[in-house]
Structures are given as structure tokens and as C-alpha cells.
Write a protein that holds these residues in place. Structure first.
Motif, PDB file in Angstrom:
ATOM      1  N   SER A 195       2.313   1.660  -3.501  1.00  0.00           N
ATOM      2  CA  SER A 195       1.260   2.185  -4.369  1.00  0.00           C
ATOM      3  C   SER A 195       1.264   3.715  -4.348  1.00  0.00           C
ATOM      4  O   SER A 195       1.173   4.363  -5.395  1.00  0.00           O
ATOM      5  N   SER A 205      -7.411   3.787  -4.002  1.00  0.00           N
ATOM      6  CA  SER A 205      -7.439   3.053  -2.737  1.00  0.00           C
ATOM      7  C   SER A 205      -8.796   3.160  -2.040  1.00  0.00           C
ATOM      8  O   SER A 205      -9.184   2.285  -1.287  1.00  0.00           O
ATOM      9  N   TYR A 252      -6.135  -0.543  -5.475  1.00  0.00           N
ATOM     10  CA  TYR A 252      -4.742  -0.126  -5.687  1.00  0.00           C
ATOM     11  C   TYR A 252      -4.335  -0.157  -7.158  1.00  0.00           C
ATOM     12  O   TYR A 252      -3.217  -0.548  -7.502  1.00  0.00           O
ATOM     13  N   VAL A 304       0.838  -1.212   0.000  1.00  0.00           N
ATOM     14  CA  VAL A 304       0.000   0.000   0.000  1.00  0.00           C
ATOM     15  C   VAL A 304       0.869   1.256   0.000  1.00  0.00           C
ATOM     16  O   VAL A 304       0.478   2.291  -0.556  1.00  0.00           O
ATOM     17  N   PRO A 357      -0.227  -3.650  -6.401  1.00  0.00           N
ATOM     18  CA  PRO A 357      -0.306  -2.362  -7.096  1.00  0.00           C
ATOM     19  C   PRO A 357       0.703  -2.307  -8.241  1.00  0.00           C
ATOM     20  O   PRO A 357       1.805  -2.846  -8.104  1.00  0.00           O
TER      21      PRO A 357
END
Ligand code: ADP
Ligand code: MG
Length: 337
Positions: free
Chosen positions: A78, A220, A273, A75, A199
Motif C-alpha cells: 500500500s 491507513s 488502505y 500494508v 490495497p
């Protein structure tokens, strides 16, 4: 990994051994009071942080430790990628409950370091603290050529809107997991999208190198919400063509089983993502972009002058309530997370 035996310093030493990875940008990493970075010449640094907290962002019941380690870093990568930057390294703050299962920690690090290696993004420092619930907070650092970061504020009227990959899969996966109904292979694939997202974090950097985008954001919080951020920051509007949205494979079937609307999941479901970007009118077709960016790309709409989002079906505007759609300045911007 036995935390009671290792103690804090033993754990740091174990992390340090597993984190070893050559990278020219770091003169000093784990083991000193702070890490020392030599910024790449002609580049600017981008910094971002994101936490995964037990009971808020995940439950051990539905997540395996390896996937959690992967996701904690994914995350953050990303966000770095959505700025058009490539990752340089990351810091990790761990909050560990007393008596945490050593195999959970092992699995967490296996997933974390597998992605760190694959993305050439070393762990360079961090902190460890006790807490009631498990949490992993990662701060990632990236680099982008000076002045070329892909901002939310760069979209201009006439730009074409593109999105990578497919949408709605992670939200469907979450619903399937929460209801304990992951049975078929395609449902397992949807659940994986939620548990271990992948991602396209190199795509932003490619867009920068190709000078092919005016603005970008990672999806997201759901496409409508994240597109809304771009429109707000750029002071523009957009027309989205609903039938063009790339629905995740198996989404329509899973949504039918769940009694949910696939299009709502694609528009408002979080945690896909994927990368949403605005490119000038002269940009090549989605197929050509896909080849140059090395991922699936779909053209989904156009940026307009008037500051509103119009949803089109068969060329006609349709009314749709967008749940979780909290933008356009003046409205609440709270997050449910
Ligand atoms: P200090 O007391 O100076 O904060 P620490 O004992 O917390 O030092 O950390 C010692 C070293 O170990 C530092 O280089 C720190 O960045 C690193 N470190 C601590 N925790 C982690 C972690 N969770 N992941 C990676 N490195 C860590
Ligand atoms: Mg410390």
C-alpha cells in the motif's frame, strides 16, 4: 513446518524454497549475505517498512495466520503504491516465540507468498530472531520513473480530491471482531477488510503513467488524518463534502448495531488502505478515472488555499470533532499504535 526440527537454517531453507519466483531485477536474493538489485533504467527506488506485532497490531484470537501473512505484505505494498511506484521485492524479519505452532507459520507463509506472487513482488532476504511475541517486519522496495513519485507535498489549490474504494469498513470490522459479533455475510465482509485488506496498490503506478495526480497518500490512519498529512505537507487546505464519502457496503447497518456513527468511522477509522489523491482541475470525472484506474473512484472535495479543513454538508460548513485527527503542525503527532 516444525520449527524445533528445522532449526534456524532449516527454516531459512524452507522459506527459500517457497519464495522461489522469477524476477529480472534481482541478481542475488535469499542465500547470500545480502541481496543484489539491478535498478530499472530511468527509475528511482522507493523504500518503506511496516511491522505487524502480536498484541499490538493483531491478536491470534481474531486473525487467521493466512490473513496475517497477506496483511503483513499488503500494508507495505500500500505504501509503495501510494508513492506511484510498482513493487520490486521485499525483506522479511521474523520474530518467533519459542514453540510457535508450525501450522501458524505455514498459514502465514501461504498468505504472504500468495500476495507476493499476485503482486510480482519476490521475497529476497530477511532475518529470523527469537522473541516473546510474534512479529513480522517487512521492508518493501519499489521503483517509480525518475522525478515522478506521488508525494504528500504536491497538492495545489484548485486540485480535486478523489478516493478509491470505500471507507470505514475496516474500523467497523475491527469493532465487530473485538465484540465477537460477526454474524451476517456483510459483517464478515467488513471483518475481512480489517483482517485481510486489499490495497489498490497498482493504482498509484497507473496515476503516474497517466500523469493524473499531483499528490497521493494511502488511507491507513483514517481519511481526516491522512488528508491532514497531505494538507500539512502541501501547505494548503481542503473542503470535504461529507455526503459524497463512499461508505463501505454494510457500514451503516453495522454501525447502528454497534452504536457507532458511520460517518465517524469513514472519517476517522483506520486501516482502509484506500488511495487518496489530488488531481488537477482538468482531470476527468470520477467515473472516467475509475475506468482508467480499474477501480471505484469517488470525488470527495477540493483543495483550497487557506490551510484548514472545512467539512461541508449540503454545501454548508459543519462542526465535527475528528477523533484521532492529530495534524496541522504544532499539534501532537503521536500515534496510538
Ligand atoms: P547472516 O548471518 O549473514 O545475517 P542469516 O543466516 O541471517 O545470514 O541469513 C542467511 C540468508 O537467509 C540471507 O540471504 C538472508 O537474507 C536470508 N534470510 C534469513 N532470514 C530470512 C527470512 N525471514 N526471510 C527471507 N530470507 C531470510
Ligand atoms: Mg541475519
Amino acid at each position: 513446518m516444525n520449527l524445533a526440527e528445522l532449526g534456524e537454517f532449516g527454516l531459512i531453507e524452507a522459506i527459500r524454497r517457497r519464495a522461489r519466483m522469477s524476477h529480472s531485477a534481482w541478481r542475488v536474493s535469499i542465500g547470500d549475505d545480502a541481496a543484489v538489485l539491478t535498478p530499472p533504467r530511468g527509475q528511482e527506488l522507493v523504500l518503506t517498512t511496516d511491522a505487524v506485532v502480536e498484541g499490538v497490531h493483531f491478536r491470534w484470537r481474531t486473525t487467521d495466520p493466512r490473513s496475517l501473512g497477506h496483511k503483513a505484505l499488503a500494508v507495505n505494498l500500500s505504501d509503495v503504491g501510494a508513492m506511484g511506484a510498482r513493487p520490486l521485492g521485499f525483506l522479511l524479519t521474523l520474530a518467533l516465540p519459542r514453540g510457535i505452532d508450525g501450522s501458524r507459520l505455514d498459514g502465514f507463509f501461504a498468505g504472504l507468498f500468495a500476495l507476493a506472487r499476485a503482486s510480482h513482488c519476490p521475497l529476497v532476504g530477511g532475518d529470523i530472531t527469537r522473541a516473546r511475541d510474534f512479529a513480522a517486519t517487512i521492508t518493501a522496495i519499489g521503483a517509480v520513473p525518475r522525478g515522478r513519485a506521488l508525494l504528500r507535498s504536491g497538492a495545489r489549490p484548485g486540485d480535486r480530491l478523489f478516493v478509491t474504494g470505500s471507507l470505514g469498513g475496516a474500523a467497523a470490522g475491527l469493532a465487530l471482531l473485538e465484540r465477537g459479533r460477526v454474524t451476517s455475510a456483510s459483517e464478515r465482509a467488513l471483518a475481512r477488510r480489517q483482517i485481510a485488506p486489499r490495497p489498490p496498490f497498482s493504482v498509484g503506478g497507473r496515476l503516474v503513467r497517466l500523469r493524473l495526480a499531483h499528490a497521493a497518500i494511502d488511507v491507513s490512519d483514517g481519511l481526516a488524518q491522512d488528508l491532514g498529512h497531505v494538507l500539512d505537507e502541501s501547505g494548503v487546505g481542503a473542503r470535504l463534502e461529507l455526503e459524497r464519502l463512499p461508505l463501505a457496503p454494510g457500514l451503516t447497518r453495522a454501525a447502528a448495531r454497534l452504536g457507532l456513527d458511520p460517518l465517524s468511522l469513514a472519517l476517522s477509522g483506520g486501516e482502509d488502505y484506500e488511495l487518496l489523491f489530488a488531481a488537477p482541475p482538468r482531470a476527468p470525472s470520477a467515473a472516467v478515472l475509475g475506468r482508467r484506474l480499474q477501480c471505484r473512484v469517488t470525488e470527495i472535495g477540493v483543495v483550497t488555499r487557506q490551510h484548514r479543513l472545512v467539512l461541508l454538508r449540503a454545501g454548508r460548513p459543519v462542526e465535527r470533532k475528528l477523533s484521532g485527527f492529530q495534524h496541522f503542525k504544532g499539534h501532537s503527532r503521536g500515534s496510538e499504535k
